[in-house]
Design an enzyme around this catalytic site. Sequence first.
Site, PDB file in Angstrom:
ATOM      1  N   HIS A 136      38.873  42.790  22.844  1.00  0.00           N
ATOM      2  CA  HIS A 136      39.864  43.742  23.346  1.00  0.00           C
ATOM      3  C   HIS A 136      39.602  45.069  22.629  1.00  0.00           C
ATOM      4  O   HIS A 136      39.113  45.082  21.499  1.00  0.00           O
ATOM      5  CB  HIS A 136      41.250  43.193  22.984  1.00  0.00           C
ATOM      6  CG  HIS A 136      42.410  43.966  23.514  1.00  0.00           C
ATOM      7  ND1 HIS A 136      42.864  45.125  22.937  1.00  0.00           N
ATOM      8  CD2 HIS A 136      43.239  43.734  24.570  1.00  0.00           C
ATOM      9  CE1 HIS A 136      43.920  45.567  23.610  1.00  0.00           C
ATOM     10  NE2 HIS A 136      44.166  44.747  24.603  1.00  0.00           N
ATOM     11  N   ASP A 213      41.091  37.589  15.744  1.00  0.00           N
ATOM     12  CA  ASP A 213      42.118  38.142  16.620  1.00  0.00           C
ATOM     13  C   ASP A 213      42.709  36.970  17.416  1.00  0.00           C
ATOM     14  O   ASP A 213      42.075  36.457  18.347  1.00  0.00           O
ATOM     15  CB  ASP A 213      41.473  39.191  17.539  1.00  0.00           C
ATOM     16  CG  ASP A 213      42.456  39.721  18.582  1.00  0.00           C
ATOM     17  OD1 ASP A 213      43.595  39.218  18.642  1.00  0.00           O
ATOM     18  OD2 ASP A 213      42.066  40.620  19.337  1.00  0.00           O
ATOM     19  N   GLN A 216      45.594  35.949  21.805  1.00  0.00           N
ATOM     20  CA  GLN A 216      45.657  35.068  22.979  1.00  0.00           C
ATOM     21  C   GLN A 216      45.592  33.589  22.602  1.00  0.00           C
ATOM     22  O   GLN A 216      45.468  32.734  23.479  1.00  0.00           O
ATOM     23  CB  GLN A 216      44.508  35.395  23.952  1.00  0.00           C
ATOM     24  CG  GLN A 216      44.550  36.797  24.502  1.00  0.00           C
ATOM     25  CD  GLN A 216      45.751  37.058  25.418  1.00  0.00           C
ATOM     26  OE1 GLN A 216      46.436  36.127  25.860  1.00  0.00           O
ATOM     27  NE2 GLN A 216      46.016  38.319  25.682  1.00  0.00           N
ATOM     28  N   LYS A 239      53.448  38.339  22.887  1.00  0.00           N
ATOM     29  CA  LYS A 239      52.673  37.419  23.731  1.00  0.00           C
ATOM     30  C   LYS A 239      53.024  35.963  23.390  1.00  0.00           C
ATOM     31  O   LYS A 239      52.659  35.053  24.114  1.00  0.00           O
ATOM     32  CB  LYS A 239      51.171  37.639  23.515  1.00  0.00           C
ATOM     33  CG  LYS A 239      50.693  39.017  23.964  1.00  0.00           C
ATOM     34  CD  LYS A 239      49.207  39.152  23.755  1.00  0.00           C
ATOM     35  CE  LYS A 239      48.717  40.581  23.748  1.00  0.00           C
ATOM     36  NZ  LYS A 239      48.720  41.233  25.053  1.00  0.00           N
ATOM     37  N   CYS A 377      41.878  46.301  29.011  1.00  0.00           N
ATOM     38  CA  CYS A 377      41.525  46.832  27.681  1.00  0.00           C
ATOM     39  C   CYS A 377      40.263  46.171  27.151  1.00  0.00           C
ATOM     40  O   CYS A 377      40.154  45.871  25.950  1.00  0.00           O
ATOM     41  CB  CYS A 377      42.673  46.669  26.686  1.00  0.00           C
ATOM     42  SG  CYS A 377      44.093  47.661  27.092  1.00  0.00           S
TER      43      CYS A 377
HETATM   44  N1  PLP Z   1      43.656  41.245  21.168  1.00  0.00           N
HETATM   45  C1  PLP Z   1      43.684  40.581  22.318  1.00  0.00           C
HETATM   46  C2  PLP Z   1      42.725  39.456  22.533  1.00  0.00           C
HETATM   47  C3  PLP Z   1      44.609  40.913  23.295  1.00  0.00           C
HETATM   48  O1  PLP Z   1      44.641  40.233  24.439  1.00  0.00           O
HETATM   49  C4  PLP Z   1      45.500  41.984  23.061  1.00  0.00           C
HETATM   50  C5  PLP Z   1      46.456  42.399  24.103  1.00  0.00           C
HETATM   51  O2  PLP Z   1      46.267  42.141  25.278  1.00  0.00           O
HETATM   52  C6  PLP Z   1      45.438  42.639  21.828  1.00  0.00           C
HETATM   53  C7  PLP Z   1      44.507  42.249  20.908  1.00  0.00           C
HETATM   54  C8  PLP Z   1      46.352  43.757  21.503  1.00  0.00           C
HETATM   55  O3  PLP Z   1      47.659  43.297  21.540  1.00  0.00           O
HETATM   56  P1  PLP Z   1      48.860  44.306  21.211  1.00  0.00           P
HETATM   57  O4  PLP Z   1      48.792  45.376  22.246  1.00  0.00           O
HETATM   58  O5  PLP Z   1      50.061  43.465  21.297  1.00  0.00           O
HETATM   59  O6  PLP Z   1      48.581  44.818  19.847  1.00  0.00           O
END
Ligand code: PLP
Length: 419
Positions: A136, A213, A216, A239, A377
Amino acid sequence: MTRSAFMTPSAPNRVWDVERIRKDFPALHQQVHGKPLVYLDNAATSQKPQAVIDALVAYYTFDNSNVHRGVHLLSERATEAYEGARARIQRHLNAASPREIVFIRQATEGINLVMASYGRRFVGAGDEIVISAIEHHANIVPWQMLCEEKGARLRVVPIDDRGDLLMEEYARLLGPRTKLVAITQVSNALGTVTPIKDIIGLAHQQDIPVLIDGAQAVPHQPVDVRDLDCDFYVFSGHKAYGPTGIGVLYGKEQWLERMPPFQGGGDMIKSVTFEKTIYNELPYKFEAGTPHIAGAIGLAAGLEYIAGLGLEQIRDYEHELLAYGTELLSAISRVRLIGTARHKGAVLSFVLDGVHAHDLGTILDQQGVAVRAGHHCAMPVMQRFGVPATARASMAFYNTRGEVETLAAAIERAREIFS
Ligand code: PLP
């Protein structure tokens, strides 16, 4: 077997009563454009169970106060609830100590914290950060910023046509210059579940710390940071059935101790004079200013809720939905699934030949089906697959086989409209 009577392999005697579970989520029971809502945008954010909404209302109704500083009863209650939330999250992740649980705004801020704090102290000119091709933007851009600032270099683990990481390439990228590996556990754009234990094991053979990270992953499966042995782990509350504006950075104490504060201000200090400031102990050193108290409490309630359902059962049920959705969508002509990794989370990213993803998303919305359309993203992923955008249906444990059928029927309808 009826639609709601799926028995998860991890609990063969327990029926997954999805209709009962859905009753806990008020937002699911509404109509959009005159059609029952089919919410399949869970990778963007999840709906909230009543238990989370109640926890937020109770906090603001009875306990609202600032934490750590007050001598009065409300402040004590707020502090107890806030620190209780930290302890709950520590247990959820199986972290060794609450000192390793830092409240942040979301995964994005957690990664930026590690970039700013670890990165500025331990990364120098000529050093390398290893990420993967399926990250992301939140796990790309902060490292690019660091590399630019330090004269360091970003190395990217490539993927194959299914969306799986090329692990031999990964192993080749690691070396004495690698100062950090930062990789996702589950890709939001493709659903790929990465082999993070192998990723961590290989990095640790060369004493390279690893950030995972987990944005998900935490909403969909058990996560045990000690078993993984990762050095840092981030996720977002919104999430994971909790509120927006709250997330968690897990960091091994030995790293967090050696890292400078991220931001300065109240609560992160022990004492301040104009000559010298002594920073607070962990985790407060990283929590400057009034935190999102209600958010932390709500997030703990969300994790409590999913733990009560059973994290392994959630994973198994969603896996079954994914298999069903893959089968239905694969049978629709002109639909191409983007991301067919061997191990996948419940994400169906797809394109309909001749129809832009945004048009497709709009037609699905008219039929009550909420999906995401765009680059998610993850622009480099779109480039890798040669598409400008995809439509993405991302499932949660409250989705049903019937909803997956509605999705497939809505795509068929879009195909007819654009034929
Ligand atoms: N990392 C992953 C794999 C994501 O799917 C997302 C959001 O879709 C993020 C990071 C960033 O999440 P946030 O916008 O809640 O910080």
